[in-house]
Design an enzyme around this catalytic site. Structure first.
Site, mmCIF file in Angstrom:
data_model
loop_
_atom_site.group_PDB
_atom_site.id
_atom_site.type_symbol
_atom_site.label_atom_id
_atom_site.label_comp_id
_atom_site.label_asym_id
_atom_site.label_seq_id
_atom_site.Cartn_x
_atom_site.Cartn_y
_atom_site.Cartn_z
ATOM 1 C CG HIS A 88 -1.977 1.055 1.208
ATOM 2 N ND1 HIS A 88 -3.316 0.746 1.227
ATOM 3 C CD2 HIS A 88 -1.915 2.413 1.175
ATOM 4 C CE1 HIS A 88 -4.026 1.870 1.216
ATOM 5 N NE2 HIS A 88 -3.181 2.898 1.183
ATOM 6 C CG HIS B 290 -0.826 6.827 -1.534
ATOM 7 N ND1 HIS B 290 -2.049 6.912 -2.169
ATOM 8 C CD2 HIS B 290 -1.074 6.302 -0.305
ATOM 9 C CE1 HIS B 290 -3.002 6.484 -1.352
ATOM 10 N NE2 HIS B 290 -2.431 6.098 -0.211
ATOM 11 C CE LYS C 94 -7.410 2.818 -1.662
ATOM 12 N NZ LYS C 94 -6.440 3.912 -1.839
ATOM 13 C CG HIS D 12 -9.536 3.983 2.540
ATOM 14 N ND1 HIS D 12 -8.461 4.661 3.079
ATOM 15 C CD2 HIS D 12 -10.645 4.527 3.111
ATOM 16 C CE1 HIS D 12 -8.894 5.569 3.933
ATOM 17 N NE2 HIS D 12 -10.217 5.510 3.971
#
Length: 377
Positions: free
Chosen positions: A60, A62, A154, A193
């Site tokens: 995970h 970004h 996601k 999430h």
């Protein structure tokens, strides 16, 4: 090019003890108690006094930067390959967050390709927080099917920034992920999430109970937000992922309790690196902002061992073999076995990261980067 690691105290991730490890190109080709260099130009790396573990997997990250909850000024920068490897991570899964307006899946895929070209291993997820999912081909199924690096999708659930998808919408997205996985030979991860909303994982659990969609496709993360639901989901056989963050010791203590309730092989944690970590007030107003950092991944491993007295092999499984199995990459990743990718980390005194090898290339030596990215020195 052959490399021979001598005198390693090997955790593969199970503790094997003193071993030599022979690498040819990007692969581990031999592990024995004593290996003689096969050629005169074999590079010898002495691991005497070092603990050797598999390169960690952060599922995970970004990679293109997250943020955006506090206007354009809060956009987080991209992560650098050098920061990834310096912290013992050799494989990442990149994804989008709240902002898929000024960020895109196209940009995410480009960064994923760049990280692979720079010498580590990177995968990514299509989609973002919202539904309909942003994609490259116009279809979640087609993105997963046709694009090599994309292994899943996601989505945000149970969060005031999510699209508040219905159970039926969630089920339909899961079938898109599953179809793409079946056709494209992918794990088909629906990486969710999860916020602190009262809905929790109720719809996910209901879908697993009421349909034939395999539980392995559903991957809730940030599970410290809903521990009770996460434990229930784990007891059903689902993978549950936690987030290393501001307090490594606090998370380590929580993980130590969770693995007493759930099969430890189903428990993982990830860093949320380069994503924003907003602090919300009682009415969901923004009152502060932090940034996820990749160094928290290994900080949590250290806390599990040093503060919670968890055996090292159990602690590292949550960021090596457990993750690799969850994304269908074991034992290529998450292990040091014959045939595995040569993703290897040496730990020095007091569990410090000393040496990092990614796909057979020494990237970090004595704690310092020796291989830089394209624009590095």
């Amino acid at each position: 090019m052959f490399k021979l690691i001598k005198n390693a105290d090997l955790y593969a991730p199970e503790h094997i003890g003193k071993r030599d490890i022979l690498i040819c190109g990007e692969k581990v080709v031999k592990i024995e108690e004593n290996i003689t260099a096969p050629f005169e130009d074999t590079v010898i790396i002495d691991a005497q006094g070092k603990t050797v573990i598999p390169g960690m997997i952060d599922q995970h990250v970004h990679v293109t930067g997250g943020g955006g909850e506090s206007s354009f000024k809060s956009r987080v920068t991209e992560i650098l390959m050098t920061d990834i490897v310096k912290n013992g991570v050799t494989t990442v899964v990149g994804l989008l967050g709240t902002d898929s307006t000024t960020r895109s899946v196209h940009n995410l895929l480009a960064k994923t390709k760049a990280l692979n070209a720079e010498g580590i291993t990177a995968f990514c997820l299509t989609g973002a927080y919202e539904l309909p999912s942003p994609t490259i081909t116009g279809s979640v199924k087609n993105d997963i099917t046709y694009i090599e690096e994309i292994i899943g999708c996601k989505l945000a659930i149970a969060d005031h920034r999510s699209s508040y998808v219905t159970k039926q919408e969630l089920l339909r997205l899961a079938t898109q992920v599953r179809h793409g996985a079946l056709i494209g030979g992918k794990p088909g991860v629906l990486h969710m999430h999860t916020g602190k909303d009262k809905l929790g994982l109720k719809d996910v659990i209901a879908i697993v109970e009421e349909t034939d969609i395999p539980i392995r496709h559903f991957r809730p993360t940030h599970c410290a937000n809903l521990v009770e639901d996460a434990i229930k989901f784990g007891k059903m056989g689902g993978n549950i992922d936690f987030t290393s963050g501001r307090d490594a010791v606090k998370l380590a203590k929580l993980l130590s309790d969770v693995v007493k309730e759930v099969d430890p092989e189903l428990v993982t944690f990830s860093s949320d690196s380069n994503g924003s970590m907003p602090i919300w007030g009682p009415n969901n107003e923004l009152v502060g902002m932090g940034v996820g950092k990749i160094e928290t991944l290994f900080a949590t491993v250290k806390a599990l061992v040093q503060e919670c007295e968890m055996p090292l092999e159990d602690a590292i499984k949550m960021v090596t073999s457990n993750v690799a199995k969850g994304i269908d990459q074991y034992p290529r990743k998450g292990a040091i076995q014959v045939g595995s990718d040569a993703d290897i980390v040496f730990l020095g005194e007091n569990m410090t990261i000393d040496t990092v090898i990614a796909r057979g290339q020494v990237m970090v030596e004595k704690g310092e980067n020796i291989v830089m990215g394209y624009y590095g020195k």
